[in-house]
Design an enzyme around this catalytic site. Sequence first.
Site, PDB file in Angstrom:
ATOM      1  N   ARG A  59       0.860  -1.177   0.000  1.00 19.59           N
ATOM      2  CA  ARG A  59       0.000   0.000   0.000  1.00 19.59           C
ATOM      3  C   ARG A  59       0.899   1.231   0.000  1.00 19.59           C
ATOM      4  O   ARG A  59       1.953   1.235   0.643  1.00 19.59           O
ATOM      5  CB  ARG A  59      -0.906   0.044   1.251  1.00 19.59           C
TER       6      ARG A  59
ATOM      7  N   GLU B 198      -4.246   7.671  -4.765  1.00 21.00           N
ATOM      8  CA  GLU B 198      -4.555   6.984  -6.025  1.00 21.00           C
ATOM      9  C   GLU B 198      -5.881   7.490  -6.569  1.00 21.00           C
ATOM     10  O   GLU B 198      -6.789   7.757  -5.787  1.00 21.00           O
ATOM     11  CB  GLU B 198      -4.628   5.474  -5.775  1.00 21.00           C
TER      12      GLU B 198
ATOM     13  N   HIS C 146      -2.085   0.271  -9.591  1.00 17.65           N
ATOM     14  CA  HIS C 146      -2.655  -0.625  -8.578  1.00 17.65           C
ATOM     15  C   HIS C 146      -3.304  -1.853  -9.269  1.00 17.65           C
ATOM     16  O   HIS C 146      -4.505  -2.075  -9.149  1.00 17.65           O
ATOM     17  CB  HIS C 146      -3.686   0.104  -7.703  1.00 17.65           C
TER      18      HIS C 146
HETATM   19  P1  NAP Z   1      -0.718 -11.584   4.882  1.00 19.00           P
HETATM   20  O1  NAP Z   1      -0.713 -13.019   4.477  1.00 19.00           O
HETATM   21  O2  NAP Z   1      -1.490 -11.174   6.077  1.00 19.00           O
HETATM   22  O3  NAP Z   1       0.808 -11.135   5.039  1.00 19.00           O
HETATM   23  C1  NAP Z   1       1.209  -9.944   5.589  1.00 19.00           C
HETATM   24  C2  NAP Z   1       2.528 -10.173   6.313  1.00 19.00           C
HETATM   25  O4  NAP Z   1       2.992  -8.899   6.756  1.00 19.00           O
HETATM   26  C3  NAP Z   1       2.403 -11.069   7.540  1.00 19.00           C
HETATM   27  O5  NAP Z   1       3.261 -12.153   7.384  1.00 19.00           O
HETATM   28  C4  NAP Z   1       2.845 -10.187   8.695  1.00 19.00           C
HETATM   29  O6  NAP Z   1       3.798 -10.809   9.530  1.00 19.00           O
HETATM   30  C5  NAP Z   1       3.594  -9.076   8.014  1.00 19.00           C
HETATM   31  N1  NAP Z   1       3.519  -7.850   8.808  1.00 19.00           N
HETATM   32  C6  NAP Z   1       2.429  -7.202   9.244  1.00 19.00           C
HETATM   33  N2  NAP Z   1       2.786  -6.099   9.935  1.00 19.00           N
HETATM   34  C7  NAP Z   1       4.140  -6.080   9.927  1.00 19.00           C
HETATM   35  C8  NAP Z   1       5.108  -5.213  10.483  1.00 19.00           C
HETATM   36  N3  NAP Z   1       4.752  -4.137  11.198  1.00 19.00           N
HETATM   37  N4  NAP Z   1       6.407  -5.491  10.277  1.00 19.00           N
HETATM   38  C9  NAP Z   1       6.776  -6.581   9.577  1.00 19.00           C
HETATM   39  N5  NAP Z   1       5.911  -7.449   9.038  1.00 19.00           N
HETATM   40  C10 NAP Z   1       4.604  -7.186   9.218  1.00 19.00           C
HETATM   41  O7  NAP Z   1      -1.271 -10.683   3.694  1.00 19.00           O
HETATM   42  P2  NAP Z   1      -1.128 -10.906   2.118  1.00 19.00           P
HETATM   43  O8  NAP Z   1      -2.286 -11.666   1.611  1.00 19.00           O
HETATM   44  O9  NAP Z   1       0.252 -11.379   1.819  1.00 19.00           O
HETATM   45  O10 NAP Z   1      -1.313  -9.385   1.624  1.00 19.00           O
HETATM   46  C11 NAP Z   1      -0.425  -8.374   2.076  1.00 19.00           C
HETATM   47  C12 NAP Z   1      -0.888  -7.001   1.617  1.00 19.00           C
HETATM   48  O11 NAP Z   1      -0.655  -6.850   0.230  1.00 19.00           O
HETATM   49  C13 NAP Z   1      -2.393  -6.743   1.745  1.00 19.00           C
HETATM   50  O12 NAP Z   1      -2.752  -6.348   3.051  1.00 19.00           O
HETATM   51  C14 NAP Z   1      -2.630  -5.629   0.737  1.00 19.00           C
HETATM   52  O13 NAP Z   1      -2.523  -4.371   1.337  1.00 19.00           O
HETATM   53  C15 NAP Z   1      -1.477  -5.821  -0.254  1.00 19.00           C
HETATM   54  N6  NAP Z   1      -2.005  -6.211  -1.575  1.00 19.00           N
HETATM   55  C16 NAP Z   1      -1.809  -5.379  -2.626  1.00 19.00           C
HETATM   56  C17 NAP Z   1      -2.285  -5.736  -3.887  1.00 19.00           C
HETATM   57  C18 NAP Z   1      -2.063  -4.845  -5.064  1.00 19.00           C
HETATM   58  O14 NAP Z   1      -2.927  -4.772  -5.925  1.00 19.00           O
HETATM   59  N7  NAP Z   1      -0.923  -4.209  -5.190  1.00 19.00           N
HETATM   60  C19 NAP Z   1      -2.965  -6.945  -4.067  1.00 19.00           C
HETATM   61  C20 NAP Z   1      -3.143  -7.766  -2.960  1.00 19.00           C
HETATM   62  C21 NAP Z   1      -2.657  -7.389  -1.715  1.00 19.00           C
HETATM   63  P3  NAP Z   1       3.429 -11.864  10.684  1.00 19.00           P
HETATM   64  O15 NAP Z   1       2.892 -13.058   9.927  1.00 19.00           O
HETATM   65  O16 NAP Z   1       4.748 -12.123  11.317  1.00 19.00           O
HETATM   66  O17 NAP Z   1       2.408 -11.205  11.548  1.00 19.00           O
END
Ligand code: NAP
Length: 327
Positions: free
Chosen positions: A238, A267, A286
């Site tokens: 994000r 955005e 995005h």
């Molecule tokens: P996820 O499985 O929940 O993974 C997020 C990871 O970030 C978790 O492993 C978590 O670690 C880690 N994390 C959270 N807060 C942190 C911090 N302060 N410091 C270090 N690590 C931290 O989520 P996901 O499905 O991979 O998606 C991640 C994000 O990608 C979404 O929330 C969304 O905003 C973004 N996204 C963007 C697009 C796009 O179109 N560009 C598409 C999809 C998603 P722990 O496991 O250790 O808690």
Amino acid sequence: MNKHVVLYKKLSAPLMERLQAHAEVTLIDDPKTQEGLARLRDALPQADGLLGASLKLDAPLLDLAPRLKVVSSVSVGVDNYDIDDLTRRGILLTNTPDVLTETTADTGFALIMATARRVVELATMVRNGQWTQNIGPTHFGSDVHGKTLGIVGMGRIGEAVAQRGHFGFGMPVLYHSHSPKPAVEARFNAQYRSLDALLQEADFVCLTVPLTAETEGLIGAEQFARMRPETIFINIARGKVVDEQAMIHALQTGQIRAAGLDVFEREPLQADSPLLQLDNVVATPHMGSATHETREAMARCAVDNLLAALAGERPKDLVNPSAWKNT
Ligand code: NAP
């Protein structure tokens, strides 16, 4: 009484049919215009469920929806919602994880390749008729294979990026998350690092954390100062996880080599953004999950979650389990 669903995102005909078999549906496909917002406000008092994406559902809007039981977001990120407020109101929030993981990781890798090999810049040069002689060092890029990949946020998408880097490109993988992940370390020979150490060591720094109060502004001037002139910075998480002004400064002054950015503080990105003046920036709109297949899979998942909640069942992708107790 029939359930009433308000959609603020268009669905494919099969999904629309499926939804209409279970509920009365009102579609508002332009909720960000004044007219669309007015129609949304008119529809909210009857709504049992909402389904859509990227609309800020603030308290004044929720106040208009006393019957609301579920908000089904067509996204994995839930930074648009005040989760505590929804929970207090006993409204379930669901999202669409997993189905977009691989596609978003593909986007991350597209940005890694495009920035390192200067694909957009050089393709534009060819298109503009400026390829007049064999290219030399001023147009060379840098290798991707064998370089160190640093992943900030080793969750679903982070893991899928690591998989591509490790198996496809022979990249040593470093990562930073809340806590070490032994299974990931075993699978990709990945190593845990503090954020500061990762920023110093990685050739590619790839952000895959969610936007939360804790991660807002996580990467600012101090963090860019830790990176090296060879570092390539990729953001598919994000925009607000990064201080955009600090990033622009780092790119303009050669503190980092390049950036591949799918997300921005604001955005759509404004046409006069300084980012668009920089050849070492690849900016995409995005589009992380934006393929026909994945967007349909996300919509299907959102419909499943919505229908489960309306039927009184616990939806598969429930973001606020404590609201389940409140219902
Ligand atoms: P996820 O499985 O929940 O993974 C997020 C990871 O970030 C978790 O492993 C978590 O670690 C880690 N994390 C959270 N807060 C942190 C911090 N302060 N410091 C270090 N690590 C931290 O989520 P996901 O499905 O991979 O998606 C991640 C994000 O990608 C979404 O929330 C969304 O905003 C973004 N996204 C963007 C697009 C796009 O179109 N560009 C598409 C999809 C998603 P722990 O496991 O250790 O808690």
